[in-house]
Design a protein around this motif. Structure first.
Motif, short mmCIF file in Angstrom:
data_model
loop_
_atom_site.label_atom_id
_atom_site.label_comp_id
_atom_site.label_asym_id
_atom_site.label_seq_id
_atom_site.Cartn_x
_atom_site.Cartn_y
_atom_site.Cartn_z
N LEU A 63 -1.08 -9.02 -6.35
CA LEU A 63 -0.58 -8.68 -7.68
C LEU A 63 -0.77 -7.19 -7.84
O LEU A 63 -1.90 -6.69 -7.77
CB LEU A 63 -1.33 -9.44 -8.77
CG LEU A 63 -1.30 -10.95 -8.72
CD1 LEU A 63 -1.98 -11.54 -9.95
CD2 LEU A 63 0.11 -11.48 -8.60
N LEU A 64 0.32 -6.48 -8.06
CA LEU A 64 0.30 -5.02 -8.00
C LEU A 64 0.81 -4.40 -9.29
O LEU A 64 1.95 -4.67 -9.70
CB LEU A 64 1.18 -4.57 -6.82
CG LEU A 64 1.35 -3.09 -6.55
CD1 LEU A 64 0.02 -2.42 -6.22
CD2 LEU A 64 2.35 -2.88 -5.41
N ASP A 65 -0.02 -3.58 -9.92
CA ASP A 65 0.41 -2.80 -11.08
C ASP A 65 1.22 -1.61 -10.57
O ASP A 65 0.99 -1.13 -9.45
CB ASP A 65 -0.83 -2.33 -11.85
CG ASP A 65 -0.49 -1.63 -13.16
OD1 ASP A 65 0.62 -1.86 -13.70
OD2 ASP A 65 -1.34 -0.87 -13.65
N LEU A 66 2.14 -1.13 -11.37
CA LEU A 66 2.95 0.02 -10.95
C LEU A 66 2.33 1.35 -11.34
O LEU A 66 2.30 2.28 -10.55
CB LEU A 66 4.36 -0.05 -11.57
CG LEU A 66 5.32 -1.03 -10.98
CD1 LEU A 66 6.68 -0.83 -11.62
CD2 LEU A 66 5.41 -0.90 -9.48
N ASN A 67 1.89 1.44 -12.57
CA ASN A 67 1.51 2.74 -13.14
C ASN A 67 0.01 2.98 -13.01
O ASN A 67 -0.78 2.60 -13.88
CB ASN A 67 1.97 2.81 -14.60
CG ASN A 67 3.47 2.62 -14.70
OD1 ASN A 67 4.22 3.26 -13.97
ND2 ASN A 67 3.91 1.73 -15.57
N MET A 68 -0.34 3.59 -11.89
CA MET A 68 -1.74 3.92 -11.60
C MET A 68 -1.80 5.37 -11.15
O MET A 68 -0.82 5.88 -10.59
CB MET A 68 -2.28 3.03 -10.48
CG MET A 68 -2.27 1.56 -10.78
SD MET A 68 -2.85 0.58 -9.36
CE MET A 68 -1.50 0.77 -8.22
N PRO A 69 -2.93 6.02 -11.39
CA PRO A 69 -3.06 7.40 -10.90
C PRO A 69 -3.12 7.44 -9.37
O PRO A 69 -3.43 6.44 -8.73
CB PRO A 69 -4.39 7.87 -11.52
CG PRO A 69 -5.12 6.64 -11.91
CD PRO A 69 -4.10 5.57 -12.12
N GLY A 70 -2.79 8.58 -8.81
CA GLY A 70 -2.81 8.72 -7.35
C GLY A 70 -1.61 8.03 -6.74
O GLY A 70 -0.49 8.15 -7.23
N VAL A 71 -1.84 7.28 -5.69
CA VAL A 71 -0.77 6.51 -5.05
C VAL A 71 -0.42 5.37 -6.00
O VAL A 71 -1.22 4.46 -6.20
CB VAL A 71 -1.19 5.97 -3.67
CG1 VAL A 71 -0.10 5.10 -3.07
CG2 VAL A 71 -1.55 7.11 -2.73
#
Length: 145
Positions: A63-71
């Motif tokens: 499960l992957l969030d899109l809006n994260m700092p860095g990559v």
């Protein structure tokens, strides 16, 4: 090759930088009777390090969030889907974004599902129940997934 749905022993990797969102998803898992082990990481970099370290067992789903700092989630998804040993892992985008450009880009990069995070907890429980029904009861995946 034998195909089978995911099972309760396979870990779920959750890539989410918000503690509040992670805790809500964890509570929704419990409410949906989804009892898989959970590995939580806070960033794309941390997810890639974990996945490339050869965890055993490898996650059954991400499960992957899109809006994260860095990559961010988009780049993380791209790298996962280009990696020979990781590209078979289903990746579900779970994000606040409902932007058509994000949806199109994620599917183009190989996302298996795109879910916009519901604004209330009941909606999140319903989304997680459907995710569980699909990925853990109906979808057939290669046996080594």
């Amino acid at each position: 090759m034998t195909r089978m749905p995911l099972n309760e022993s396979q870990p779920i990797l959750i890539v989410e930088d918000s503690d509040d969102d992670f805790e809500a998803v964890k509570r929704a898992f419990k409410a949906a009777n989804l009892h898989n082990p959970i590995k939580h990481v806070y960033s794309g970099e941390e997810a890639l390090r974990y996945l490339q370290s050869g965890p055993s067992p490898i996650p059954g789903i991400i499960l992957l969030d899109l809006n994260m700092p860095g990559v961010d989630g988009r780049k993380t998804l791209e790298i996962i889907k280009q990696h020979e040993e990781l590209k078979h892992i289903p990746v579900v985008i779970l994000t606040t974004s409902g932007d058509d450009r994000d949806i199109e880009a994620c599917y183009r990069l190989g996302a298996n599902t795109f879910i916009q995070k519901p604004v209330d907890f009941d909606g999140l429980i319903a989304a997680i129940k459907r995710l569980k029904e699909y990925w853990f009861e109906f979808a057939l995946l290669p046996k080594d997934t």
